[in-house]
Design a protein around this motif. Structure first.
Motif, PDB file in Angstrom:
ATOM      1  N   PRO A  82       0.789  -1.248   0.000  1.00 36.66           N
ATOM      2  CA  PRO A  82       0.000   0.000   0.000  1.00 36.66           C
ATOM      3  C   PRO A  82       0.817   1.293   0.000  1.00 36.66           C
ATOM      4  O   PRO A  82       0.506   2.200  -0.786  1.00 36.66           O
ATOM      5  N   PRO A  83       1.866   1.423   0.819  1.00 34.06           N
ATOM      6  CA  PRO A  83       2.626   2.686   0.780  1.00 34.06           C
ATOM      7  C   PRO A  83       3.292   2.923  -0.572  1.00 34.06           C
ATOM      8  O   PRO A  83       3.350   4.058  -1.061  1.00 34.06           O
ATOM      9  N   VAL A  84       3.799   1.849  -1.184  1.00 37.00           N
ATOM     10  CA  VAL A  84       4.450   1.968  -2.491  1.00 37.00           C
ATOM     11  C   VAL A  84       3.424   2.284  -3.567  1.00 37.00           C
ATOM     12  O   VAL A  84       3.630   3.169  -4.413  1.00 37.00           O
ATOM     13  N   ALA A  85       2.305   1.572  -3.537  1.00 32.16           N
ATOM     14  CA  ALA A  85       1.250   1.786  -4.534  1.00 32.16           C
ATOM     15  C   ALA A  85       0.750   3.223  -4.507  1.00 32.16           C
ATOM     16  O   ALA A  85       0.489   3.824  -5.557  1.00 32.16           O
ATOM     17  N   ARG A  86       0.628   3.784  -3.307  1.00 32.62           N
ATOM     18  CA  ARG A  86       0.164   5.172  -3.199  1.00 32.62           C
ATOM     19  C   ARG A  86       1.165   6.136  -3.832  1.00 32.62           C
ATOM     20  O   ARG A  86       0.770   7.080  -4.548  1.00 32.62           O
ATOM     21  N   VAL A  87       2.437   5.913  -3.590  1.00 29.17           N
ATOM     22  CA  VAL A  87       3.463   6.791  -4.159  1.00 29.17           C
ATOM     23  C   VAL A  87       3.486   6.671  -5.678  1.00 29.17           C
ATOM     24  O   VAL A  87       3.588   7.677  -6.393  1.00 29.17           O
ATOM     25  N   ILE A  88       3.375   5.446  -6.194  1.00 24.80           N
ATOM     26  CA  ILE A  88       3.376   5.235  -7.641  1.00 24.80           C
ATOM     27  C   ILE A  88       2.200   5.957  -8.302  1.00 24.80           C
ATOM     28  O   ILE A  88       2.366   6.673  -9.297  1.00 24.80           O
ATOM     29  N   LYS A  89       1.014   5.768  -7.756  1.00 21.19           N
ATOM     30  CA  LYS A  89      -0.171   6.385  -8.355  1.00 21.19           C
ATOM     31  C   LYS A  89      -0.099   7.908  -8.305  1.00 21.19           C
ATOM     32  O   LYS A  89      -0.464   8.601  -9.264  1.00 21.19           O
ATOM     33  N   ASP A  90       0.391   8.440  -7.196  1.00 22.21           N
ATOM     34  CA  ASP A  90       0.534   9.889  -7.080  1.00 22.21           C
ATOM     35  C   ASP A  90       1.564  10.410  -8.076  1.00 22.21           C
ATOM     36  O   ASP A  90       1.339  11.449  -8.722  1.00 22.21           O
ATOM     37  N   ALA A  91       2.668   9.691  -8.229  1.00 21.55           N
ATOM     38  CA  ALA A  91       3.710  10.113  -9.167  1.00 21.55           C
ATOM     39  C   ALA A  91       3.199  10.102 -10.609  1.00 21.55           C
ATOM     40  O   ALA A  91       3.439  11.047 -11.367  1.00 21.55           O
ATOM     41  N   LEU A  92       2.494   9.037 -10.982  1.00 21.49           N
ATOM     42  CA  LEU A  92       1.943   8.967 -12.340  1.00 21.49           C
ATOM     43  C   LEU A  92       0.987  10.127 -12.600  1.00 21.49           C
ATOM     44  O   LEU A  92       1.011  10.727 -13.684  1.00 21.49           O
ATOM     45  N   ALA A  93       0.165  10.438 -11.627  1.00 19.95           N
ATOM     46  CA  ALA A  93      -0.798  11.541 -11.784  1.00 19.95           C
ATOM     47  C   ALA A  93      -0.076  12.878 -11.934  1.00 19.95           C
ATOM     48  O   ALA A  93      -0.472  13.725 -12.753  1.00 19.95           O
ATOM     49  N   ARG A  94       0.982  13.076 -11.152  1.00 12.78           N
ATOM     50  CA  ARG A  94       1.740  14.325 -11.230  1.00 12.78           C
ATOM     51  C   ARG A  94       2.441  14.464 -12.578  1.00 12.78           C
ATOM     52  O   ARG A  94       2.481  15.555 -13.166  1.00 12.78           O
ATOM     53  N   ILE A  95       2.985  13.373 -13.074  1.00 13.75           N
ATOM     54  CA  ILE A  95       3.639  13.408 -14.385  1.00 13.75           C
ATOM     55  C   ILE A  95       2.619  13.698 -15.474  1.00 13.75           C
ATOM     56  O   ILE A  95       2.831  14.541 -16.350  1.00 13.75           O
ATOM     57  N   ALA A  96       1.484  12.997 -15.421  1.00 12.23           N
ATOM     58  CA  ALA A  96       0.445  13.169 -16.440  1.00 12.23           C
ATOM     59  C   ALA A  96      -0.113  14.586 -16.456  1.00 12.23           C
ATOM     60  O   ALA A  96      -0.555  15.077 -17.508  1.00 12.23           O
ATOM     61  N   ALA A  97      -0.091  15.241 -15.314  1.00  9.53           N
ATOM     62  CA  ALA A  97      -0.604  16.609 -15.229  1.00  9.53           C
ATOM     63  C   ALA A  97       0.396  17.635 -15.758  1.00  9.53           C
ATOM     64  O   ALA A  97       0.048  18.799 -15.969  1.00  9.53           O
ATOM     65  N   SER A  98       1.629  17.199 -16.000  1.00 11.51           N
ATOM     66  CA  SER A  98       2.661  18.086 -16.533  1.00 11.51           C
ATOM     67  C   SER A  98       2.679  17.995 -18.054  1.00 11.51           C
ATOM     68  O   SER A  98       1.797  17.387 -18.662  1.00 11.51           O
ATOM     69  N   ASP A  99       3.730  18.567 -18.653  1.00 12.54           N
ATOM     70  CA  ASP A  99       3.857  18.451 -20.113  1.00 12.54           C
ATOM     71  C   ASP A  99       4.734  17.264 -20.509  1.00 12.54           C
ATOM     72  O   ASP A  99       5.139  17.140 -21.662  1.00 12.54           O
ATOM     73  N   LYS A 100       5.008  16.371 -19.551  1.00 14.35           N
ATOM     74  CA  LYS A 100       5.774  15.155 -19.821  1.00 14.35           C
ATOM     75  C   LYS A 100       4.830  13.962 -19.884  1.00 14.35           C
ATOM     76  O   LYS A 100       3.726  13.990 -19.338  1.00 14.35           O
ATOM     77  N   ALA A 101       5.282  12.894 -20.515  1.00 12.92           N
ATOM     78  CA  ALA A 101       4.500  11.655 -20.572  1.00 12.92           C
ATOM     79  C   ALA A 101       4.903  10.749 -19.410  1.00 12.92           C
ATOM     80  O   ALA A 101       6.073  10.693 -19.034  1.00 12.92           O
ATOM     81  N   ALA A 102       3.930  10.037 -18.863  1.00  9.96           N
ATOM     82  CA  ALA A 102       4.170   9.123 -17.754  1.00  9.96           C
ATOM     83  C   ALA A 102       4.296   7.698 -18.266  1.00  9.96           C
ATOM     84  O   ALA A 102       3.517   7.259 -19.124  1.00  9.96           O
ATOM     85  N   GLY A 103       5.271   6.959 -17.724  1.00 13.48           N
ATOM     86  CA  GLY A 103       5.452   5.572 -18.129  1.00 13.48           C
ATOM     87  C   GLY A 103       5.713   4.664 -16.954  1.00 13.48           C
ATOM     88  O   GLY A 103       6.150   5.114 -15.884  1.00 13.48           O
ATOM     89  N   ILE A 104       5.445   3.370 -17.159  1.00 14.72           N
ATOM     90  CA  ILE A 104       5.671   2.373 -16.117  1.00 14.72           C
ATOM     91  C   ILE A 104       5.566   0.982 -16.740  1.00 14.72           C
ATOM     92  O   ILE A 104       5.037   0.830 -17.852  1.00 14.72           O
ATOM     93  N   LEU A 105       6.043  -0.016 -16.004  1.00 12.44           N
ATOM     94  CA  LEU A 105       5.944  -1.417 -16.398  1.00 12.44           C
ATOM     95  C   LEU A 105       5.010  -2.141 -15.448  1.00 12.44           C
ATOM     96  O   LEU A 105       5.099  -1.968 -14.232  1.00 12.44           O
ATOM     97  N   ALA A 106       4.104  -2.954 -15.994  1.00 13.66           N
ATOM     98  CA  ALA A 106       3.228  -3.788 -15.168  1.00 13.66           C
ATOM     99  C   ALA A 106       2.906  -5.059 -15.938  1.00 13.66           C
ATOM    100  O   ALA A 106       2.357  -5.003 -17.044  1.00 13.66           O
ATOM    101  N   LEU A 107       3.248  -6.196 -15.366  1.00 14.51           N
ATOM    102  CA  LEU A 107       2.991  -7.475 -16.036  1.00 14.51           C
ATOM    103  C   LEU A 107       1.601  -8.013 -15.718  1.00 14.51           C
ATOM    104  O   LEU A 107       1.070  -8.836 -16.473  1.00 14.51           O
ATOM    105  N   ASP A 108       1.020  -7.567 -14.624  1.00 19.93           N
ATOM    106  CA  ASP A 108      -0.334  -7.967 -14.264  1.00 19.93           C
ATOM    107  C   ASP A 108      -1.324  -7.061 -14.985  1.00 19.93           C
ATOM    108  O   ASP A 108      -1.232  -5.831 -14.906  1.00 19.93           O
ATOM    109  N   HIS A 109      -2.291  -7.676 -15.685  1.00 20.58           N
ATOM    110  CA  HIS A 109      -3.210  -6.892 -16.519  1.00 20.58           C
ATOM    111  C   HIS A 109      -4.015  -5.880 -15.710  1.00 20.58           C
ATOM    112  O   HIS A 109      -4.148  -4.711 -16.110  1.00 20.58           O
ATOM    113  N   ALA A 110      -4.529  -6.303 -14.579  1.00 23.71           N
ATOM    114  CA  ALA A 110      -5.345  -5.401 -13.762  1.00 23.71           C
ATOM    115  C   ALA A 110      -4.514  -4.228 -13.255  1.00 23.71           C
ATOM    116  O   ALA A 110      -4.978  -3.076 -13.239  1.00 23.71           O
TER     117      ALA A 110
END
Length: 257
Positions: A192-220
């Motif tokens: 949970p602590p890691v997941a919260r940081v990841i989701k917040d970081a992705l949202a912050r990147i997406a709200a900027s003029d940069k593209a957000a990226g990540i790797l996830a092997l689990d479909h959900a």
């Protein structure tokens, strides 16, 4: 004639969703096979896969003209290594362990010719200029360079807003595994602590003029990351896919037997 257009960079700028896969075999034949799947981008991994300059160069060559765009991940952001893979024809780099805006700015400069940067001007003998058949390569190459920086430590997350202000950074890729380890949750990016940081970081990147990226092997999980703003999303690793399919095939035959 100008440098070839970087289709991946253009797609990011157009807010297109791009699905990718890790190419970890370190072999051009395997990467060529992987390209037939139609992934938008493939990571030629020089950090955790058995790649060197020659194998990276060979894989860039087999992807020429294919839909799958080569993204080269170096093991570090050294100027000399960046120069070599750019001359080999790479236009998009993924650099790990970026933890400050100053580090990001240095990477931007390493990917560009003067006066914007420090890239050595020797492309006349390299694939990048199609072996001197692109007369305007050096004059036009800077605009086609695409830099993706990996933020995957607590220090990187702390500096994220400053990194997002660096001109010349096209995207920020969150490294979930290393981030989890740095946060004290080795091997568990779903904690949970890691997941919260990841989701917040992705949202912050997406709200900027940069593209957000990540790797996830689990479909959900991948879908969840996309919902948080991930735009260039890696959804597979070739080595893992082969291993899983091989094991499942053998297990089925043992069960049937």
């Amino acid at each position: 004639m100008p440098a070839p257009k970087n289709s991946f960079k253009a797609a990011l700028a157009n807010d297109e969703m791009l699905y990718g896969c890790w190419a970890g075999f370190g072999d051009p034949y395997a990467t060529e096979v992987l390209a037939t799947a139609g992934f938008d981008w493939l990571v030629i991994d020089g950090e955790h896969a058995p790649n060197d300059l020659r194998s990276i160069s060979a894989q860039i060559a087999v992807l020429s003209g294919k839909h799958s765009h080569p993204v080269v991940r170096l093991p570090m952001g050294e100027d000399w290594a960046i120069k070599q893979v750019l001359d080999a024809g790479a236009q998009t780099l993924l650099i790990p362990m970026v933890e400050s805006a100053d580090q990001a700015r240095a990477l931007v400069r390493a990917m560009r010719y003067p006066p914007e940067g420090i890239r050595g001007s020797g492309a006349a003998l390299a694939r990048a200029s199609h072996f001197s058949t692109i007369p305007d390569y050096i004059a036009t190459a800077n605009a086609q360079m695409c830099l993706l920086v990996q933020v995957e430590t607590v220090d990187g997350i702390t500096a994220l807003d400053e990194i997002l202000e660096v001109e010349g950074v096209d995207g920020v890729f969150i490294g979930p595994s290393d981030l989890a380890a740095d946060m004290g949750h080795m091997g568990d990016s779903s904690a949970p602590p890691v997941a919260r940081v990841i989701k917040d970081a992705l949202a912050r990147i997406a709200a900027s003029d940069k593209a957000a990226g990540i790797l996830a092997l689990d479909h959900a999980t991948a879908q969840e990351y996309a919902g948080c703003g991930a735009q260039f999303l890696a959804v597979g690793i070739d080595v893992v896919m082969l291993a899983q399919t091989a094991r499942a095939t053998m297990a089925k035959w043992r069960d049937d037997g």
